[in-house]
Design an enzyme around this catalytic site. Structure first.
Site, PDB file in Angstrom:
ATOM      1  N   LYS A 265       0.860  -1.254  -0.132  1.00  0.00           N
ATOM      2  CA  LYS A 265       0.061  -0.037   0.020  1.00  0.00           C
ATOM      3  C   LYS A 265       0.969   1.158  -0.040  1.00  0.00           C
ATOM      4  O   LYS A 265       1.658   1.726   0.869  1.00  0.00           O
ATOM      5  CB  LYS A 265      -1.180  -0.169   1.260  1.00  0.00           C
ATOM      6  N   ASP A 270      -2.795  10.129   3.880  1.00  0.00           N
ATOM      7  CA  ASP A 270      -4.103   9.706   3.998  1.00  0.00           C
ATOM      8  C   ASP A 270      -4.867  10.469   5.085  1.00  0.00           C
ATOM      9  O   ASP A 270      -5.132  10.768   6.197  1.00  0.00           O
ATOM     10  CB  ASP A 270      -4.051   8.086   4.651  1.00  0.00           C
ATOM     11  N   LYS A 277     -10.603  12.730   8.044  1.00  0.00           N
ATOM     12  CA  LYS A 277     -10.096  12.072   9.269  1.00  0.00           C
ATOM     13  C   LYS A 277     -10.294  13.404  10.395  1.00  0.00           C
ATOM     14  O   LYS A 277     -10.088  14.516   9.983  1.00  0.00           O
ATOM     15  CB  LYS A 277      -8.761  11.428   9.461  1.00  0.00           C
ATOM     16  N   ASP A 288       1.245   5.877   5.863  1.00  0.00           N
ATOM     17  CA  ASP A 288       0.398   5.266   4.884  1.00  0.00           C
ATOM     18  C   ASP A 288       0.927   4.419   3.692  1.00  0.00           C
ATOM     19  O   ASP A 288       0.248   3.727   2.985  1.00  0.00           O
ATOM     20  CB  ASP A 288      -0.879   5.909   4.445  1.00  0.00           C
ATOM     21  N   ASP A 347     -12.261   6.867   3.502  1.00  0.00           N
ATOM     22  CA  ASP A 347     -11.106   6.538   4.128  1.00  0.00           C
ATOM     23  C   ASP A 347     -10.886   5.211   4.049  1.00  0.00           C
ATOM     24  O   ASP A 347      -9.519   4.840   4.658  1.00  0.00           O
ATOM     25  CB  ASP A 347     -11.361   7.086   5.659  1.00  0.00           C
ATOM     26  N   GLU A 349      -9.630   3.597   1.784  1.00  0.00           N
ATOM     27  CA  GLU A 349      -8.722   3.803   0.353  1.00  0.00           C
ATOM     28  C   GLU A 349      -8.052   2.797   0.147  1.00  0.00           C
ATOM     29  O   GLU A 349      -7.550   2.409  -0.932  1.00  0.00           O
ATOM     30  CB  GLU A 349      -8.447   5.095   0.419  1.00  0.00           C
ATOM     31  N   ARG A 351      -8.142  -0.598   0.786  1.00  0.00           N
ATOM     32  CA  ARG A 351      -8.210  -1.606   0.221  1.00  0.00           C
ATOM     33  C   ARG A 351      -8.691  -1.568  -1.192  1.00  0.00           C
ATOM     34  O   ARG A 351      -8.768  -2.401  -2.119  1.00  0.00           O
ATOM     35  CB  ARG A 351      -9.504  -2.369   0.878  1.00  0.00           C
TER      36      ARG A 351
END
Ligand code: BES
Ligand code: MN
Ligand code: ZN
Length: 501
Positions: A265, A270, A277, A288, A347, A349, A351
């Protein structure tokens, strides 16, 4: 830090500092410390008899030799109880000793290898160097004030006596240097802020690694990804001004070797996107892309170690930001697999971008797919910040990971992927939603990913907890940890060994 192996005896060796270890015991000293004690007329054994040094785990005692030895100083470091000793403690002990020496402003030291029990000289040397290089890592790239006050060890000499010892130590040193330097490279990428570590910067770094280490690389632009049908990756990427990059690294292709796909990833920041968030701790979200960093470092290491495996590293890299162009809750995305996803939260994102990357990996017909992702806060709640959440669809691959985990000290703990959990992802309007319940959040994230690997043996490592840490551990300083690199490299080394047999 320059580390080398030399032939020499500890009790005769001239150096700034001689590093000696001892278990916690009232009985006889053992190992190189014995000869040093003899040379020093029982000074060390007396010290221990009087209880001034007990040998407790990570206990330190700095001594000046006043000419009694050719070493100017001796640092005693405790290893704790003999029966509880393992390589993980050994890495911790070498790290703590290294930190102590560095912080004391001492620039050079020698360490006599000591072979005991069933541990090999090579294994002990490797773990010693790993603890030292990982434990003394500092991220100083952006420090401009008082740079002269930053302390660093310049030179380390590993002392051996026999040719066999020296050969084994050189091999342990060689391997650890390759791996540890890659881990520290990954840490640098994680610690680097998102204004410098952009998707473009990640791609540049991957290109650099590829050039230096005979790895093939292809970087797809968002437009190309869109044309290929990567609707999920593109949706996340389109909210940002920074262009997303879909990076594919390939090592040892077309040689008929076992193919393993590594997927990382690569969200360089993020914010949560439109499902933004809370601002508290949002700065952490520069980490991230830790999965991406681990994949890049593993590719580099595999090539340097010339592992006889065909590796494919796949890194979807993008920011996740809100904007007028950003994807929105309620959007329905068509993934590369053809399956559709209803966005509940922008959020979730990770996956999404991983779903396209996992599907993409299938074209290589890999024997195994391993993904690493800072996927869920729920995994941190479940397992804490030093354990990797481990998921998979194949018992033998899971076992391989668990074995590598035990050998490297990168702890991973299995969580289930039972069908019942999939119920939470059912959507009224698409094939599935990207979010289920808060309960079992880490598992539901993994269940989502499982829908994109078909029947290929696959493991998902949720590294949200250990990717970066606030409280240091014995050989892992605060900040980005490079978690996953040592685990993956161990797995690949074991796999390659199995193939030779
Ligand atoms: N990158 C985060 C996960 C994360 C959280 C990593 C905290 C490290 C520390 C991920 O993209 C995310 O936001 N996950 C959501 C999923 C939720 C919307 C289903 C989460 O964990 O809250
Ligand atoms: Mn997120
Ligand atoms: Zn994320």
């Amino acid at each position: 830090m320059d580390i080398r192996v030399e032939q020499g005896k500890a009790e005769k060796y001239p150096c700034e500092l001689l590093l000696l270890f001892s278990f916690e015991s009232r009985e006889q000293l053992e190992g190189p410390i014995l000869n040093v004690d003899l040379e020093w007329k029982g000074f060390l054994s007396n010290l221990m008899k009087q209880g001034d040094f007990k040998g407790e785990l990570f206990e330190h005692q700095l001594l000046h030799t006043h000419g009694a030895l050719r070493a100017k100083r001796v640092l005693l470091t405790g290893l704790g109880k003999r029966g509880e000793f393992d390589l993980e403690k050994w890495r911790g002990a070498s790290s703590k000793a290294g930190q102590f020496i560095r912080d004391s402003g001492i620039k050079q030291f020698a360490f006599p290898i000591w072979k005991f029990d069933s541990f090999s000289e090579e294994g002990l040397a490797e773990a010693f160097v790993t603890g030292l290089l990982l434990g003394t890592y500092q991220f100083i790239e952006f420090k401009t004030l008082e740079r002269d006050k930053i302390k660093e060890i310049g030179e380390v000499v590993l002392l051996g006596e026999t040719d066999k010892e020296i050969k084994a130590m050189n091999e342990g040193l060689r391997i650890s240097k390759i791996i540890s330097e890659s881990v520290n490279m990954a840490r640098g990428l994680v610690n680097g802020p998102s204004n410098t570590i952009t998707p473009t910067a990640l791609a540049k770094k991957a290109e650099r690694i590829a050039k230096d280490h005979v790895i093939n690389i292809q970087v797809l632009e968002v437009g190309q990804a869109e044309a290929m049908g990567m609707g999920a990756f593109v949706a996340v990427a389109k909210g940002s001004q920074e262009p997303g990059k879909f990076i594919i690294m390939e090592y040892n292709q077309d040689k008929g070797l076992d193919t393993i796909a590594l997927v990382g990833k690569g969200i360089t920041f993020d914010s949560g996107g439109i499902s933004i968030k809370p601002s508290e701790k949002m700065e952490r979200m520069k980490d991230d892309m830790s999965g991406a960093a681990a994949v890049m470092a593993t590719m580099e290491t595999a090539s340097k170690l010339q592992l006889p495996l065909h590796l494919v590293g796949i890194i979807p890299a993008t920011e996740n930001l809100p904007s007028g162009k950003a994807y929105k809750p309620g959007d329905i995305l068509k993934t590369l697999s053809g399956q559709t996803v209803e966005v509940i939260s922008t959020d979730a994102e990770g996956r999404l971008i991983l779903s396209d990357a996992l599907t993409y990996s299938l074209r290589y017909h890999p024997k195994a797919i391993i993904d690493l992702a800072t996927l869920t806060g729920a995994c941190v709640i479940a397992l804490g910040d030093y354990v990797i959440g481990l998921f998979g669809n194949d018992e033998s691959l899971l076992k391989r990971i668990e074995e590598a985990s035990a050998n490297t000290g990168e702890k991973a703990w299995r969580l289930p992927l039972w069908d019942e959990y999939f119920e939470y992802l059912k959507s009224d309007v698409a094939d599935f939603k990207n979010v289920g319940t808060r309960a079992a959040g880490a598992i539901i994230g993994a269940i989502f990913l499982s829908k994109f690997v078909e029947k290929i043996p696959w493991v998902h490592l949720d590294i949200a907890g250990p990717a970066s840490i606030e409280k240091e551990r014995p050989y892992i300083p605060r900040g980005g940890t490079g978690v996953g690199v040592r685990l993956l490299v161990q797995l690949l080394r074991d796999w390659a060994k199995g193939e030779e047999r």
